[in-house]
Design a protein around this motif. Structure first.
Motif, PDB file in Angstrom:
ATOM      1  N   UNK A 150       0.825  -1.201   0.000  1.00 19.90           N
ATOM      2  CA  UNK A 150       0.000   0.000   0.000  1.00 19.90           C
ATOM      3  C   UNK A 150       0.866   1.260   0.000  1.00 19.90           C
ATOM      4  N   UNK A 151       1.969   1.226   0.730  1.00 19.67           N
ATOM      5  CA  UNK A 151       2.892   2.363   0.737  1.00 19.67           C
ATOM      6  C   UNK A 151       3.395   2.639  -0.665  1.00 19.67           C
ATOM      7  N   UNK A 152       3.668   1.583  -1.412  1.00 23.17           N
ATOM      8  CA  UNK A 152       4.209   1.722  -2.766  1.00 23.17           C
ATOM      9  C   UNK A 152       3.268   2.504  -3.673  1.00 23.17           C
ATOM     10  N   UNK A 153       1.969   2.436  -3.410  1.00 23.16           N
ATOM     11  CA  UNK A 153       0.999   3.140  -4.244  1.00 23.16           C
ATOM     12  C   UNK A 153       1.092   4.661  -4.084  1.00 23.16           C
ATOM     13  N   UNK A 154       1.667   5.115  -2.974  1.00 28.27           N
ATOM     14  CA  UNK A 154       1.765   6.550  -2.730  1.00 28.27           C
ATOM     15  C   UNK A 154       3.037   7.158  -3.323  1.00 28.27           C
ATOM     16  N   UNK A 155       3.802   6.367  -4.047  1.00 24.42           N
ATOM     17  CA  UNK A 155       5.024   6.875  -4.674  1.00 24.42           C
ATOM     18  C   UNK A 155       4.681   7.431  -6.053  1.00 24.42           C
ATOM     19  N   UNK A 156       5.033   8.681  -6.289  1.00 25.12           N
ATOM     20  CA  UNK A 156       4.791   9.347  -7.572  1.00 25.12           C
ATOM     21  C   UNK A 156       6.081  10.023  -8.025  1.00 25.12           C
ATOM     22  N   UNK A 157       6.259  10.106  -9.332  1.00 29.15           N
ATOM     23  CA  UNK A 157       7.423  10.785  -9.898  1.00 29.15           C
ATOM     24  C   UNK A 157       7.161  12.294  -9.934  1.00 29.15           C
ATOM     25  N   UNK A 158       7.359  12.914  -8.788  1.00 28.26           N
ATOM     26  CA  UNK A 158       7.135  14.348  -8.627  1.00 28.26           C
ATOM     27  C   UNK A 158       8.399  14.949  -8.024  1.00 28.26           C
ATOM     28  N   UNK A 159       8.916  16.016  -8.579  1.00 28.02           N
ATOM     29  CA  UNK A 159      10.124  16.632  -8.001  1.00 28.02           C
ATOM     30  C   UNK A 159       9.895  17.062  -6.551  1.00 28.02           C
ATOM     31  N   UNK A 160      10.887  16.819  -5.715  1.00 26.57           N
ATOM     32  CA  UNK A 160      10.846  17.235  -4.305  1.00 26.57           C
ATOM     33  C   UNK A 160       9.640  16.680  -3.552  1.00 26.57           C
ATOM     34  N   UNK A 161       9.232  15.458  -3.910  1.00 22.20           N
ATOM     35  CA  UNK A 161       8.156  14.765  -3.199  1.00 22.20           C
ATOM     36  C   UNK A 161       8.786  13.657  -2.372  1.00 22.20           C
ATOM     37  N   UNK A 162       8.617  13.731  -1.058  1.00 26.79           N
ATOM     38  CA  UNK A 162       9.256  12.760  -0.168  1.00 26.79           C
ATOM     39  C   UNK A 162       8.221  12.091   0.738  1.00 26.79           C
ATOM     40  N   UNK A 163       8.493  10.827   1.047  1.00 29.07           N
ATOM     41  CA  UNK A 163       7.635  10.050   1.939  1.00 29.07           C
ATOM     42  C   UNK A 163       8.474   9.580   3.119  1.00 29.07           C
ATOM     43  N   UNK A 164       7.988   9.836   4.323  1.00 25.95           N
ATOM     44  CA  UNK A 164       8.613   9.326   5.537  1.00 25.95           C
ATOM     45  C   UNK A 164       7.688   8.265   6.126  1.00 25.95           C
ATOM     46  N   UNK A 165       8.199   7.045   6.266  1.00 25.96           N
ATOM     47  CA  UNK A 165       7.431   5.916   6.800  1.00 25.96           C
ATOM     48  C   UNK A 165       7.951   5.574   8.186  1.00 25.96           C
ATOM     49  N   UNK A 166       7.051   5.414   9.167  1.00 25.14           N
ATOM     50  CA  UNK A 166       7.464   4.879  10.464  1.00 25.14           C
ATOM     51  C   UNK A 166       6.856   3.493  10.614  1.00 25.14           C
ATOM     52  N   UNK A 167       7.677   2.540  11.031  1.00 25.74           N
ATOM     53  CA  UNK A 167       7.211   1.160  11.118  1.00 25.74           C
ATOM     54  C   UNK A 167       8.132   0.353  12.021  1.00 25.74           C
ATOM     55  N   UNK A 168       7.580  -0.684  12.594  1.00 24.40           N
ATOM     56  CA  UNK A 168       8.417  -1.633  13.338  1.00 24.40           C
ATOM     57  C   UNK A 168       9.137  -2.582  12.391  1.00 24.40           C
ATOM     58  N   UNK A 169       8.805  -2.508  11.114  1.00 18.28           N
ATOM     59  CA  UNK A 169       9.413  -3.368  10.099  1.00 18.28           C
ATOM     60  C   UNK A 169      10.344  -2.524   9.237  1.00 18.28           C
TER      61      UNK A 169
END
Length: 838
Positions: A282-301
């Motif tokens: 599901x996290x992978x679906x939020x990835x887009x090729x947009x300049x200066x777009x960053x995702x920070x994930x917090x997880x125990x994994x």
């Protein structure tokens, strides 16, 4: 023949040969610089062509055109390599030939770049314009076009800036890693209770991060069962856009991509908090090729597919000691001050976990030496448990066991009640007050409940959030108070409730996802079949076991997802006094077995989905003679039924049109003994229900944040027992009815932020029992009525809370000891922004 060999002819031939030789020699001399120029040109072009191919693939465009250009470049590079091998004097005679080949290849490449590529660029530009027009058409249909980046204000979805003691170095390193140009997804990983969420929230408030991303910072809590559509819907709301309908998860992601590209005029940071292993795709679906777009994930994994994870290590000893001392409030006022050795031993037992340090420190606050020593010895015994979260839960258990019995019920019981609600959701304090008043005989105004909540907060077992300050503490108005519980502490609370068998549990918590039901769950339609089969002598033993479930629980909590079809089991819960229904589906039928719950006193229905939920079978509540309190949130309230024992009705973010507008039963007949009516954020409410002013027992009437409410009933003065009338943030309320002064028992009147209200009631000064008048933000008021002079005859102080402009209206009123005017501070907190309910 002789003429052929005459001097003139020979001279001419020799002249031509000489010129050819000279031209060949010149070409040979030009070979090396031409070769060097070609090599330089090809080396410059090759990586650009490869990058063009990469972009071409990402855009899913045909590859033939780029491949032709790529092929030309490779041919040129191959020719250059062959020519490079000829650079020796022995092969000088071949220079002219290869010089011609180089020149021909260069001219061909130049023609392709200057003509073919230019034509292709023009064609591509026209395609881009066409795509833009298509997108704009979509945006126009979905109201995207109204979006402007300036609509996003501040941090969206995250709670207030947390305290982050002992984690400055972690914060600094995480910020540097996040802001690197080559990082698009960063996974912050660590054990439960290690401070991942706290650090992520703190990072969102970091000046450097806010300086880069501005208002484009979005915080989403995933939890164990995230709902992708709800996440996307909430992101649309944060951006100030109308939320479109999504046909599927894929459609939701496609529309989110369009939205983020519009937002992406500025850098974007999306924080996905508390991601479980099952949600990696599901996290992978939020990835887009947009300049200066960053995702920070917090997880125990540690999700390796997103790059090298950033592990959050336990606190070092010095930082752990600092955090522990702060949590235990070790200062000069302590009745007992432990020595450094004892502190160090207890801190060592917390294993650097911020959650353990805070909770255990809070539990030892103001405790005597014996309690500290017991904690030290208990932690030493638990050292053999080193299984991550199991170890941490074991350590937290001791803090829970130390809760004292300050009232007729243990605080531990109250803490266990917090496990009745879904993970990572704010728990309204108003719900806890209703539950505890009936379960444990606490007072109705919430004083004892808040004492326990403050004590649990001091012990760091919970966090208390006040989203909006609209009243004084002495009013004991808690509609804007919420409790947050760490997911590990929630597990601890649930664990306490599951010590007995299902039938014997006092707090029964049931979670139903789709058709996934527990083994003991027997649906009503199945029960009929089993009942008939029971009469057969040859019935297999295994079917006899599937009988009606009888439980002894006083509190029943049932959570269902959006796929639940209201296919209830046949359960007997004769002892249940409180039922908490946590729902997500668009249509929801109350359990039929509720009809036999004769001891039921409190019903709480909360919809955690994005859209309103239609509530069915509401009429079965008529059979419950002890039902005193109902709270509904985010549902369409059905037509009223007879609820003669009901004393409090709370509606939050509900649709009331069917209940109040189309109901055949006046509310005064449906709920004749109603003492308190609270309606908050019900955006369709235009007027109060018919007959509400005929409910003579009514003491508290609270209509807040209902922006379409334009007037109160003309017979409001009939509510002789009314003590509190709260109308804050009803922006369309233009006037109050005559006769308000006859509300002889009214103690508190709140009209804060009623911006359309043009005047106060003329007889407001006749409210001789009025103690508090809140009128902050009433920008339409230009004067106060003459009758306020009567307040000087009051036998008590009349407190008026207003803003600076409204305070000036009271300057002409003679100063009396009984009248106190106080200017309210402007509340600029964004805490009212709820986190994403996924």
């Amino acid at each position: 023949m002789a003429d052929l060999f005459s001097g003139g002819a020979v001279g001419a031939v020799m002249g031509e040969l000489l010129r050819a030789v000279i031209e060949t020699i010149n070409k040979g001399r030009q070979f090396k610089p031409t070769l060097e120029t070609n090599i330089q040109t090809l080396n410059d072009i090759a990586p650009l062509v490869d990058q063009m191919m990469e972009y071409n693939d990402k855009l899913d465009r045909p590859r033939q055109e780029i491949q032709r250009l790529q092929s030309r470049v490779r041919q040129g590079q191959e020719l250059a390599r062959k020519c490079s091998r000829k650079l020796s004097r022995r092969k000088f005679l071949s220079f002219p030939y290869y010089q011609g080949k180089l020149k021909s290849e260069d001219q061909s490449l130049q023609r392709h770049l200057s003509f073919d590529v230019q034509v292709q660029n023009a064609r591509n530009l026209m395609e881009v314009l066409l795509k833009v027009e298509e997108i704009l058409n979509i945006l126009g249909k979905q109201d995207f076009a109204k979006f402007s980046g300036s609509q996003i204000q501040g941090l969206s979805g995250a709670p207030e800036e947390p305290k982050c003691m002992g984690m400055d170095e972690h914060l600094s390193r995480l910020r540097i890693e996040l802001l690197k140009d080559d990082v698009s997804v960063l996974v912050l990983t660590g054990l439960g209770g290690s401070g991942k969420s706290t650090l992520a929230k703190k990072l969102c408030w970091d000046p450097h991060v806010k300086g880069k991303f501005g208002g484009n910072i979005f915080f989403v809590t995933f939890s164990e069962t995230p709902n992708l559509k709800n996440i996307v819907r909430t992101l649309f709301e944060h951006c100030g856009c109308k939320v479109p309908e999504f046909q599927s998860d894929e459609d939701a992601i496609n529309k989110l991509g369009i939205l983020l590209r519009l937002v992406g005029r500025s850098p974007i940071l999306l924080v996905l908090d508390d991601v479980w292993q099952s949600s990696e795709a599901l996290v992978d679906k939020f990835r887009f090729q947009i300049p200066d777009y960053k995702i920070l994930v917090t997880s125990r994994v540690a999700f390796q597919r997103f790059g090298t994870p950033w592990p959050l290590e336990p606190l070092d000893h010095d930082d752990a000691v600092s955090l522990f001392r702060h949590s235990a409030q070790l200062n000069s006022k302590c009745s007992y001050m432990p020595d450094d050795n004892l502190v160090n031993e207890i801190v060592k037992g917390c294993k650097g976990s911020p959650l353990a340090l805070e909770v255990i420190g809070g539990s030892l606050c103001q405790q005597p030496f014996e309690v500290w020593q017991d904690m030290k010895e208990w932690l030493e015994k638990q050292s053999i448990l080193e299984s991550g979260n199991t170890d941490l839960l074991s350590r937290l258990q001791q803090s829970l066991d130390m809760l004292e019995d300050k009232f007729s019920v243990s605080e531990k019981e109250c803490f266990m009640d917090l496990g009745l609600f879904p993970e990572d959701q704010r728990i309204p304090v108003a719900i806890l007050i209703d539950m505890w008043a009936e379960l444990y005989n606490f007072d109705d105004n919430g004083r004892k409940a808040m004492t326990i909540i403050h004590d649990l907060t001091t012990r760091n077992l919970i966090k208390l959030i006040v989203t909006k300050k609209i009243a004084k503490d002495t009013d004991m108005y808690y509609n804007n108070h919420f409790v947050l519980l760490h997911d590990l502490l929630r597990k601890l609370a649930i664990h306490q409730s599951e010590q007995e068998q299902i039938e014997q549990r006092k707090k029964l918590i049931i979670e139903l996802n789709g058709d996934d039901h527990p083994e003991w769950w027997v649906r009503q339609n199945q029960q009929g079949i089993f009942s008939r089969l029971l009469s057969l002598s040859f019935l297999p033993g295994r079917l006899i076991e599937q009988k009606q479930l009888k439980v002894a629980a006083r509190v029943l909590s049932i959570s269902t997802d959006e796929n639940f079809a209201s296919d209830w089991c046949d359960m007997t819960a004769d002892e249940a006094e409180v039922i908490v229904l946590n729902i997500r589906s668009s249509q929801y039928s109350l359990p039929q077995f509720m009809e036999k719950m004769n001891k039921l006193k409190v019903l709480i229905v909360t919809n955690y989905g994005f859209h309103l939920s239609g509530l069915k079978d509401f009429e079965i509540l008529s059979a419950l003679s002890n039902l005193r309190r109902i709270r509904l949130e985010k549902v369409s309230v059905p037509s009223l039924c007879i609820l003669k024992s009901l004393q409090k009705l709370s509606l939050h973010m509900c649709n009331t049109s069917q209940a109040f507008g189309n109901s055949s039963i006046p509310i005064s007949e449906s709920m004749p003994n109603l003492v308190e009516l609270s309606i908050d954020y019900c955006k369709d409410l235009e007027k109060l229900p018919e007959g509400v002013c005929n409910i003579t027992p009514l003491k508290k009437l609270s209509i807040t944040n209902c922006h379409k409410l334009s007037a109160l009933p003309k017979d409001t003065a009939n509510l002789k027992n009314l003590e509190v009338l709260r109308l804050s943030s009803c922006s369309d309320l233009e006037e109050m009815p005559d006769g308000i002064g006859r509300l002889c028992n009214l103690r508190c009147l709140d009209i804060s932020d009623c911006v359309s209200l043009s005047k106060l009631p003329e007889d407001i000064g006749d409210l001789q029992n009025l103690e508090k008048l809140y009128m902050k933000g009433c920008s339409g008021l230009s004067e106060v009525p003459y009758s306020v002079m009567n307040f000087e005859n009051a036998k008590h102080q009349v407190f008026v809370l207003c803003d600076e402009e409204r305070a000036q209206l009271w300057e002409n009123v003679p100063s009396t000891p009984n009248l106190k005017i106080e200017t309210a501070k402007v509340d600029i907190s964004l805490n009212w922004l709820h986190g994403v309910r996924c």
